[in-house]
Design a protein around this motif. Structure first.
Motif, PDB file in Angstrom:
ATOM      1  N   LEU A   1     -14.617  14.503  -4.617  1.00 47.33           N
ATOM      2  CA  LEU A   1     -14.542  15.670  -3.733  1.00 47.33           C
ATOM      3  C   LEU A   1     -15.822  16.502  -3.817  1.00 47.33           C
ATOM      4  CD1 LEU A   1     -10.853  16.937  -4.099  1.00 47.33           C
ATOM      5  CD2 LEU A   1     -11.975  16.135  -2.001  1.00 47.33           C
ATOM      6  N   ARG A   2     -16.510  16.399  -4.949  1.00 54.23           N
ATOM      7  CA  ARG A   2     -17.762  17.151  -5.094  1.00 54.23           C
ATOM      8  C   ARG A   2     -18.838  16.662  -4.121  1.00 54.23           C
ATOM      9  NH1 ARG A   2     -17.010  16.806 -10.894  1.00 54.23           N
ATOM     10  NH2 ARG A   2     -18.683  15.265 -11.058  1.00 54.23           N
ATOM     11  N   LEU A   3     -18.693  15.450  -3.606  1.00 51.80           N
ATOM     12  CA  LEU A   3     -19.688  14.923  -2.676  1.00 51.80           C
ATOM     13  C   LEU A   3     -19.593  15.585  -1.308  1.00 51.80           C
ATOM     14  CD1 LEU A   3     -19.555  11.107  -3.519  1.00 51.80           C
ATOM     15  CD2 LEU A   3     -20.893  12.926  -4.599  1.00 51.80           C
ATOM     16  N   GLY A   4     -18.458  16.231  -1.013  1.00 47.89           N
ATOM     17  CA  GLY A   4     -18.327  16.976   0.226  1.00 47.89           C
ATOM     18  C   GLY A   4     -18.175  16.092   1.448  1.00 47.89           C
ATOM     19  N   ALA A   5     -18.454  16.695   2.625  1.00 51.48           N
ATOM     20  CA  ALA A   5     -18.242  16.006   3.896  1.00 51.48           C
ATOM     21  C   ALA A   5     -19.285  14.934   4.164  1.00 51.48           C
ATOM     22  CB  ALA A   5     -18.241  17.019   5.034  1.00 51.48           C
ATOM     23  N   GLY A   6     -20.316  14.857   3.336  1.00 54.65           N
ATOM     24  CA  GLY A   6     -21.344  13.832   3.518  1.00 54.65           C
ATOM     25  C   GLY A   6     -20.954  12.492   2.944  1.00 54.65           C
ATOM     26  N   ALA A   7     -19.730  12.366   2.438  1.00 55.09           N
ATOM     27  CA  ALA A   7     -19.289  11.111   1.826  1.00 55.09           C
ATOM     28  C   ALA A   7     -17.907  10.735   2.349  1.00 55.09           C
ATOM     29  CB  ALA A   7     -19.246  11.249   0.305  1.00 55.09           C
ATOM     30  N   GLU A   8     -17.662   9.435   2.442  1.00 55.58           N
ATOM     31  CA  GLU A   8     -16.357   8.908   2.853  1.00 55.58           C
ATOM     32  C   GLU A   8     -15.983   7.751   1.931  1.00 55.58           C
ATOM     33  OE1 GLU A   8     -14.147   6.613   6.594  1.00 55.58           O
ATOM     34  OE2 GLU A   8     -16.277   7.160   6.717  1.00 55.58           O
ATOM     35  N   VAL A   9     -14.843   7.871   1.267  1.00 55.23           N
ATOM     36  CA  VAL A   9     -14.358   6.792   0.411  1.00 55.23           C
ATOM     37  C   VAL A   9     -13.799   5.683   1.287  1.00 55.23           C
ATOM     38  CG1 VAL A   9     -12.665   6.148  -1.339  1.00 55.23           C
ATOM     39  CG2 VAL A   9     -13.881   8.329  -1.533  1.00 55.23           C
ATOM     40  N   LEU A  10     -14.284   4.470   1.112  1.00 53.69           N
ATOM     41  CA  LEU A  10     -13.839   3.313   1.890  1.00 53.69           C
ATOM     42  C   LEU A  10     -12.828   2.458   1.133  1.00 53.69           C
ATOM     43  CD1 LEU A  10     -17.321   2.231   3.314  1.00 53.69           C
ATOM     44  CD2 LEU A  10     -15.635   3.765   4.352  1.00 53.69           C
ATOM     45  N   ALA A  11     -12.967   2.381  -0.170  1.00 57.94           N
ATOM     46  CA  ALA A  11     -12.062   1.559  -0.987  1.00 57.94           C
ATOM     47  C   ALA A  11     -12.168   2.039  -2.435  1.00 57.94           C
ATOM     48  CB  ALA A  11     -12.428   0.072  -0.871  1.00 57.94           C
TER      49      ALA A  11
END
Length: 323
Positions: free
Chosen positions: A293-303
């Motif tokens: 969650l610290r990565l913010g909106a610039g990251a998306e977990v895929l798997a």
């Protein structure tokens, strides 16, 4: 004890042009009233010590007086390795020895070198604990340190995360390590070298059994290997994450060093929109949610899919909270 303190005061006076009673009290961890009594004792013994009143006052020695009291005791010599870590020395109960050893060493130096040592001490300070953390209380540290030095086995109860949470261990202590403000015991237990966080040790007993120290054991080498294997055990799984370039550049700030390095090592080249796929080591799903969650909106977990689902639920709950 008092004779040692008087010697320390005398050496302190020899290394400083002028020193106040409060400065002496702070250095030797005694009261100002005790310093006054000690100064009277030095004067009664024929030491040419003078006290000047006023804002710029303090105690000083006659310029022509020099006492050769700089021979280190065995305990003081052994404590010198902690001279740059006053908080660690205090934790181990060696604060007074380190102070006395430093005073004797500085007293033995020529005036020019003594001034240079003073300038270094004024300009550099080492603070071991990390930001936003406090050192844990370790009530058994002094006893453990004594057993390490005197090579005596230990038996203690130990609180751990695994089940059962409390276990009894008998170990041959091999060394102490200070890491991020917390103390760790390295010991030989059941033919295996293990590491124990001293703050979790309870009901400690020092045994008469001597320690059989492995002839090829090196504490620094062991600790480096332990840290590397600890990261491998801790990061037993990984998450695939898609990140934009600003987030990718900030990974060393947002993740712990091992995770950030793994992410950089596994990063794909940026696509047409500047996004990369990275692999981030994770310890558990619960910990991964808070870390990523610290990565913010610039990251998306895929798997993995379960982690992606939990990230989506947490993000949606946060959005509702701030709506």
């Amino acid at each position: 004890m008092r004779a040692s303190r008087l010697m320390s005061i005398l050496l302190l006076l020899q290394t400083r042009d002028r020193v106040t009673a409060q400065e002496i009290a702070d250095q030797l961890e005694v009261s100002v009233r005790t310093v006054y009594r000690d100064m009277e004792s030095l004067s009664a013994a024929g030491i040419p010590v003078y006290g000047d009143a006023g804002h710029a006052g303090g105690y000083r020695l006659l310029d022509t007086f020099r006492a050769r009291l700089n021979l280190l005791t065995a305990d003081e010599a052994e404590s010198l390795f902690l001279s740059g870590l006053p908080s660690a020395a205090a934790d181990l109960g060696l604060g007074a020895l380190v102070t006395a050893a430093n005073l004797k060493v500085r007293s033995a130096l020529p005036a020019e070198l003594r001034d240079r040592v003073g300038r270094v001490a004024e300009r550099f300070h080492l603070d071991a604990p990390g930001w936003y953390t406090e050192s844990e209380p370790a009530p058994h540290l002094t006893a453990v340190a004594d057993a390490v030095w005197n090579e005596r086995a230990l038996r203690f109860d130990y609180i751990r995360w695994a089940t059962p949470s409390s276990v009894t261990r008998t170990t041959e202590p091999l060394g102490l390590v200070l890491k991020s403000g917390n103390w760790y015991l390295v010991g030989h237990t059941d033919t295996v070298i293990r590491t124990y966080r001293i703050s979790r040790i309870t009901d400690l007993h020092v045994l008469a059994d001597p320690v059989r120290r492995p002839p090829d054991f090196d504490l620094a080498t062991y600790w480096a290997g332990y840290l590397a294997s600890f990261d491998q055990r801790r990061h037993s799984d990984s998450a695939r994450v898609r990140v934009d370039d600003p987030t990718y550049q900030r990974l060393p700030e947002l993740l712990d060093p091992a995770a950030a390095q793994a992410a950089h090592d596994t990063a794909t080249p940026p696509d047409a929109h500047g996004y990369r796929d990275i692999r981030v080591p994770i310890e558990s799903l619960d910990r991964a949610v808070s870390d990523l969650l610290r990565l913010g909106a610039g990251a998306e977990v895929l798997a993995p899919e379960e982690l992606r689902r939990r990230m989506a639920e947490e993000s949606a709950a946060m959005a509702r909270r701030y709506r």
